[in-house]
Design an enzyme around this catalytic site. Structure first.
Site, PDB file in Angstrom:
ATOM      1  N   LYS A  22      40.793  16.011  26.287  1.00 30.32           N
ATOM      2  CA  LYS A  22      39.205  15.941  25.830  1.00 30.32           C
ATOM      3  C   LYS A  22      40.001  16.214  24.186  1.00 30.32           C
ATOM      4  CE  LYS A  22      36.478  19.540  24.787  1.00 30.32           C
ATOM      5  NZ  LYS A  22      35.737  19.906  23.294  1.00 30.32           N
ATOM      6  N   ASN A  23      40.460  17.501  23.469  1.00 34.38           N
ATOM      7  CA  ASN A  23      40.521  17.860  22.782  1.00 34.38           C
ATOM      8  C   ASN A  23      41.547  16.246  21.382  1.00 34.38           C
ATOM      9  OD1 ASN A  23      38.602  19.795  22.825  1.00 34.38           O
ATOM     10  ND2 ASN A  23      40.342  21.528  22.543  1.00 34.38           N
ATOM     11  N   CYS A 117      30.017  23.928  20.799  1.00 38.46           N
ATOM     12  CA  CYS A 117      30.091  25.333  21.773  1.00 38.46           C
ATOM     13  C   CYS A 117      29.721  26.549  21.213  1.00 38.46           C
ATOM     14  CB  CYS A 117      31.338  25.407  22.346  1.00 38.46           C
ATOM     15  SG  CYS A 117      31.678  24.998  24.548  1.00 38.46           S
ATOM     16  N   ARG A 122      30.941  28.816  13.248  1.00 33.25           N
ATOM     17  CA  ARG A 122      31.562  27.869  13.031  1.00 33.25           C
ATOM     18  C   ARG A 122      32.084  27.370  11.610  1.00 33.25           C
ATOM     19  NH1 ARG A 122      32.246  25.011  18.976  1.00 33.25           N
ATOM     20  NH2 ARG A 122      34.649  24.455  17.901  1.00 33.25           N
ATOM     21  N   PRO A 123      32.179  28.455  10.748  1.00 32.18           N
ATOM     22  CA  PRO A 123      32.205  26.750   8.938  1.00 32.18           C
ATOM     23  C   PRO A 123      33.371  26.213   9.017  1.00 32.18           C
ATOM     24  CG  PRO A 123      33.634  29.409   8.838  1.00 32.18           C
ATOM     25  CD  PRO A 123      32.749  29.704  10.787  1.00 32.18           C
ATOM     26  N   ASP A 305      41.067  28.415  24.757  1.00 35.86           N
ATOM     27  CA  ASP A 305      40.807  27.813  25.411  1.00 35.86           C
ATOM     28  C   ASP A 305      40.599  27.783  27.437  1.00 35.86           C
ATOM     29  OD1 ASP A 305      40.365  24.498  23.251  1.00 35.86           O
ATOM     30  OD2 ASP A 305      38.971  26.895  23.050  1.00 35.86           O
ATOM     31  N   ARG A 397      31.333  18.198  29.537  1.00 34.77           N
ATOM     32  CA  ARG A 397      31.734  18.028  28.327  1.00 34.77           C
ATOM     33  C   ARG A 397      33.311  17.940  28.319  1.00 34.77           C
ATOM     34  NH1 ARG A 397      30.397  21.454  23.507  1.00 34.77           N
ATOM     35  NH2 ARG A 397      31.243  19.950  22.308  1.00 34.77           N
TER      36      ARG A 397
HETATM   37  C1  EPZ Z   1      39.173  23.116  18.144  1.00 32.41           C
HETATM   38  O1  EPZ Z   1      38.074  23.721  17.647  1.00 32.41           O
HETATM   39  C2  EPZ Z   1      38.783  23.028  20.283  1.00 32.41           C
HETATM   40  N1  EPZ Z   1      37.755  21.879  19.597  1.00 32.41           N
HETATM   41  C3  EPZ Z   1      38.101  23.984  20.452  1.00 32.41           C
HETATM   42  O2  EPZ Z   1      38.174  23.649  21.900  1.00 32.41           O
HETATM   43  C4  EPZ Z   1      39.422  24.963  21.044  1.00 32.41           C
HETATM   44  O3  EPZ Z   1      38.849  26.551  21.075  1.00 32.41           O
HETATM   45  C5  EPZ Z   1      39.745  25.424  19.472  1.00 32.41           C
HETATM   46  O4  EPZ Z   1      40.290  24.272  18.318  1.00 32.41           O
HETATM   47  C6  EPZ Z   1      41.242  26.636  18.778  1.00 32.41           C
HETATM   48  O5  EPZ Z   1      42.175  25.968  20.093  1.00 32.41           O
HETATM   49  C7  EPZ Z   1      38.246  20.661  19.666  1.00 32.41           C
HETATM   50  O6  EPZ Z   1      39.478  20.110  19.927  1.00 32.41           O
HETATM   51  C8  EPZ Z   1      36.474  19.806  19.311  1.00 32.41           C
HETATM   52  P1  EPZ Z   1      39.896  26.411  14.883  1.00 32.41           P
HETATM   53  P2  EPZ Z   1      37.487  23.847  16.109  1.00 32.41           P
HETATM   54  O7  EPZ Z   1      39.284  24.670  13.382  1.00 32.41           O
HETATM   55  O8  EPZ Z   1      38.996  23.350  15.242  1.00 32.41           O
HETATM   56  C9  EPZ Z   1      37.517  29.388  12.462  1.00 32.41           C
HETATM   57  C10 EPZ Z   1      37.273  24.141  23.811  1.00 32.41           C
HETATM   58  O9  EPZ Z   1      36.500  24.815  25.147  1.00 32.41           O
HETATM   59  N2  EPZ Z   1      37.083  28.484  11.230  1.00 32.41           N
HETATM   60  O10 EPZ Z   1      40.283  25.963  15.152  1.00 32.41           O
HETATM   61  O11 EPZ Z   1      36.727  24.370  16.241  1.00 32.41           O
HETATM   62  C11 EPZ Z   1      36.912  28.964  13.484  1.00 32.41           C
HETATM   63  O12 EPZ Z   1      35.466  29.394  13.608  1.00 32.41           O
HETATM   64  C12 EPZ Z   1      36.734  23.938  22.146  1.00 32.41           C
HETATM   65  O13 EPZ Z   1      37.777  22.297  24.180  1.00 32.41           O
HETATM   66  C13 EPZ Z   1      36.494  28.435  10.179  1.00 32.41           C
HETATM   67  O14 EPZ Z   1      36.425  30.274   9.609  1.00 32.41           O
HETATM   68  O15 EPZ Z   1      38.419  25.446  16.249  1.00 32.41           O
HETATM   69  C14 EPZ Z   1      36.890  29.934  15.162  1.00 32.41           C
HETATM   70  O16 EPZ Z   1      36.670  31.065  14.820  1.00 32.41           O
HETATM   71  C15 EPZ Z   1      35.864  25.269  21.689  1.00 32.41           C
HETATM   72  N3  EPZ Z   1      36.862  27.835   9.423  1.00 32.41           N
HETATM   73  C16 EPZ Z   1      39.142  29.762  14.168  1.00 32.41           C
HETATM   74  O17 EPZ Z   1      38.809  29.182  12.757  1.00 32.41           O
HETATM   75  C17 EPZ Z   1      37.330  26.344   9.164  1.00 32.41           C
HETATM   76  O18 EPZ Z   1      36.946  26.040   8.384  1.00 32.41           O
HETATM   77  C18 EPZ Z   1      39.795  28.822  14.807  1.00 32.41           C
HETATM   78  O19 EPZ Z   1      38.822  27.514  15.040  1.00 32.41           O
HETATM   79  C19 EPZ Z   1      37.407  25.925  10.673  1.00 32.41           C
HETATM   80  C20 EPZ Z   1      37.465  26.695  11.022  1.00 32.41           C
END
Ligand code: EPZ
Length: 428
Positions: A22-23, A117, A122-123, A305, A397
Site C-alpha cells: 500500500k505505502n 489515520c 501529522r504536520p 505500522d 484502506r
Molecule cells: C507514512 O506516513 C505511512 N503512510 C504510515 O503508514 C507510516 O506509519 C509512516 O510513514 C511511518 O513509517 C504512507 O506511506 C501513506 P512520516 P507519513 O512522515 O509519511 C511527523 C499505515 O498504517 N512528521 O514518516 O505520514 C509525523 O507526524 C500508515 O500504513 C512531522 O512532524 O509518516 C510522525 O509523527 C500509518 N512533520 C513522524 O514525523 C512532517 O513534515 C513520522 O511521519 C512529516 C512528518
C-alpha cells in the site's frame, strides 16, 4: 454499516498470498503525474486508498484504466490544472504526494491539507521545507496548501528527523529540477527504494535510495514503463502475527524476507518459529509465547505500522512486555478496545505496559484506524467466543480482501451488514 464477525480460537493453517505494498503503491500512483508517456503499474493492491488515488487522477483529467484487478494503465497528459479535488484528498494522508508530483511537473500545486489515520498531529513542515529548498513558496488558501515555483533548482535538503512522506515528496519535486539535489537524513523504507526504482526505470537519475543520503540529478523527460509494486511488508507481518496469535502454522507467500527482518527477529524472540525461503516465510508455534520489549524505529528498525498487531500478540505472552512507540503522538487508541476483550494493558504517553493474560474473550469492538483494525482482527481470531468489529472501512484502506484471505487459512470470519444506531432510528 459493514462489520466483521469472527468466531475465534481456531489456529490458522495453509498458505496466504501477499498483495502489493500500500505505502509503495500510493506513491507510485501519484508519481505517474511526472511521467511524459502512458505507464502501467502491476501488483497494485485492490484497496480503497488506491481507488481514491485513481478517482483523484481521473477528476484532474488523467486517463486511468483497470487492465485487471491489480494492473492499472495511466495516461496523465490530460491533467491541465494542478489542483486536487477537496473532499477526496482530505480523507487520505497519501494525498500530500500530489503536492510533490504536481509541483515537480507544473511548478504549482493546490492540494487540501491531508487526512488519513488519526495518529495524532501529522504536520507537513518537512515536506514544505524540502519544496522551499528547491525554490518553491507555500501559502494556505481555503484549507489547502498552494505551492508555487518559478523554477525548481537542485539543492541540499537536510530533514530535522526521518520522515517517509517528506522523503517521497522531496524526490517528486527534485526528479525534474535543474541540477543536483542531495537529501540527507532520508527515510530508508522499502517503499522509498521502490519509488526510486520506478522513476529510474522511466529515465530519472536517483542514487542512494535505501540509505540516508539520496542524490538526484534532474532530468527533462520520463518515458512510459510497466512496473510491478513490491510486496507489502506490513500485510505480510500482520499475517505472521496472526499465525502466531492463533498458534497456527502458515506460509506467507510472495514476500521479500529481507523487508521482514525486524518482524522476524521479534517473533523469534517471543518463541515463534520463522523459516525463510526465497519468496516466502513459514511461521508456526510449538511452545509458549514469551514477553519482550519493543521500540518502534524508522526502517530497518521495528515498524510503527506493526505496533498494534504485535502488542496484541504480547497480550497473550507470559510475563510483562513494554512497547514504546514515539513515531506518532498517539498510536495506542486501540488499547481501550483490547481491554474489552480482557487484555491487561496500561498506557502512559508513548509507552504501553502489557501483562500477559492466558486468553482473550470475544467482544464487540471498533477499528480506530487501519493498523488498529488489523489488531482487532488478530485479537478476534485468537479470542474464545465471538468478536464483532465495526468501522471496518479503516481496514479496507490497506488490506486487500482480508476476510477472504483469512477464510482461506481456516478462520471463521464473515462480513455482515448491520445497520448502526442512527440507521436503526431512521428505519424505526
Ligand atoms: C507514512 O506516513 C505511512 N503512510 C504510515 O503508514 C507510516 O506509519 C509512516 O510513514 C511511518 O513509517 C504512507 O506511506 C501513506 P512520516 P507519513 O512522515 O509519511 C511527523 C499505515 O498504517 N512528521 O514518516 O505520514 C509525523 O507526524 C500508515 O500504513 C512531522 O512532524 O509518516 C510522525 O509523527 C500509518 N512533520 C513522524 O514525523 C512532517 O513534515 C513520522 O511521519 C512529516 C512528518
Amino acid at each position: 454499516m459493514e462489520k466483521f464477525v469472527i468466531h475465534g480460537g481456531k489456529p490458522l493453517h495453509g498458505t496466504v498470498q501477499i498483495s502489493g505494498a500500500k505505502n509503495a503503491a500510493v506513491a507510485l500512483v501519484a508519481a505517474t503525474i511526472l511521467c511524459d508517456e502512458p505507464c502501467v503499474l502491476e501488483n497494485v493492491p485492490e484497496i480503497s486508498d488506491i481507488t481514491k488515488c485513481m478517482k483523484i487522477l481521473r477528476e484532474m483529467g488523467a486517463e486511468v484504466r483497470l487492465l485487471d484487478k491489480n494492473t492499472i494503465y495511466f495516461d496523465t497528459k490530460g491533467i491541465e490544472k494542478p489542483e486536487v479535488p477537496y473532499e477526496l484528498a482530505r480523507t487520505m494522508r497519501a494525498s500530500c504526494y500530489f503536492l510533490g508530483t504536481l509541483l515537480g511537473r507544473f511548478h504549482e500545486a493546490f492540494v487540501p491539507m491531508p487526512g488519513g489515520c488519526d495518529l495524532g498531529d501529522r504536520p507537513i513542515d518537512q515536506h514544505l521545507k524540502a519544496f522551499k529548498a528547491l525554490g518553491a513558496s507555500d501559502e494556505i488558501v481555503n484549507g489547502a496548501n498552494h505551492v508555487t515555483a518559478d523554477e525548481l533548482v537542485g539543492n541540499q535538503i537536510y530533514f530535522d528527523f526521518v520522515t517517509v512522506g517528506a522523503t517521497m515528496n522531496a524526490i517528486f519535486a527534485a526528479v525534474k529540477a535543474k541540477g543536483l539535489t542531495i537529501i540527507e537524513n532520508a527515510a530508508k523504507e522499502p517503499h522509498i527504494v521502490d519509488l526510486a526504482n520506478f522513476l529510474n526505470s522511466m529515465g530519472a537519475d536517483i542514487r542512494g535510495a535505501g540509505t540516508d543520503v539520496i542524490k538526484i540529478r534532474g532530468v527533462d523527460y520520463l518515458k512510459g514503463v510497466t512496473y510491478a509494486t513490491i510486496p507489502d511488508q506490513i500485510e505480510a507481518g500482520t499475517y505472521m502475527v496472526a499465525a502466531a496469535a492463533t498458534k497456527g502454522d502458515v506460509v506467507i507467500a510472495n514476500v521479500i524476507p529481507k523487508h521482514l527482518e525486524s518482524i522476524t527477529a521479534k517473533l523469534r524472540k517471543v518463541g515463534v518459529n520463522v523459516e525463510e525461503s526465497d519468496e516466502s516465510v513459514h511461521v508456526w508455534v510449538d511452545g509458549p509465547l514469551m514477553k519482550t520489549s519493543i521500540k518502534t524505529m524508522p526502517h530497518p528498525g521495528f515498524p510503527t505500522d506493526m505496533q498494534p498487531q504485535f502488542s496484541t500478540l504480547l497480550t497473550l505472552a507470559e510475563g510483562t512486555s513494554i512497547v514504546t512507540d514515539d513515531i506518532f503522538d498517539n498510536r495506542f487508541r486501540y488499547v481501550a478496545e483490547l481491554r474489552r476483550m480482557g487484555a491487561d494493558i496500561s498506557v502512559d504517553g508513548k509507552v504501553a505496559v502489557i501483562q500477559g493474560v492466558g486468553k482473550l474473550k470475544g467482544a464487540p469492538v471498533v477499528a480506530t484506524d487501519l493498523r488498529a483494525g488489523a489488531a482487532m482482527v488478530i485479537a478476534g481470531l485468537a479470542a474464545e467466543g465471538t468478536t464483532e468489529i465495526d468501522n471496518i472501512f479503516y481496514i479496507e484502506r490497506g488490506y486487500e480482501k482480508i476476510d477472504e484471505k483469512l477464510r482461506g487459512l481456516g478462520a471463521d470470519i464473515q462480513r455482515v451488514y448491520k445497520p448502526d444506531a442512527n440507521e436503526m432510528e431512521l428505519s424505526g
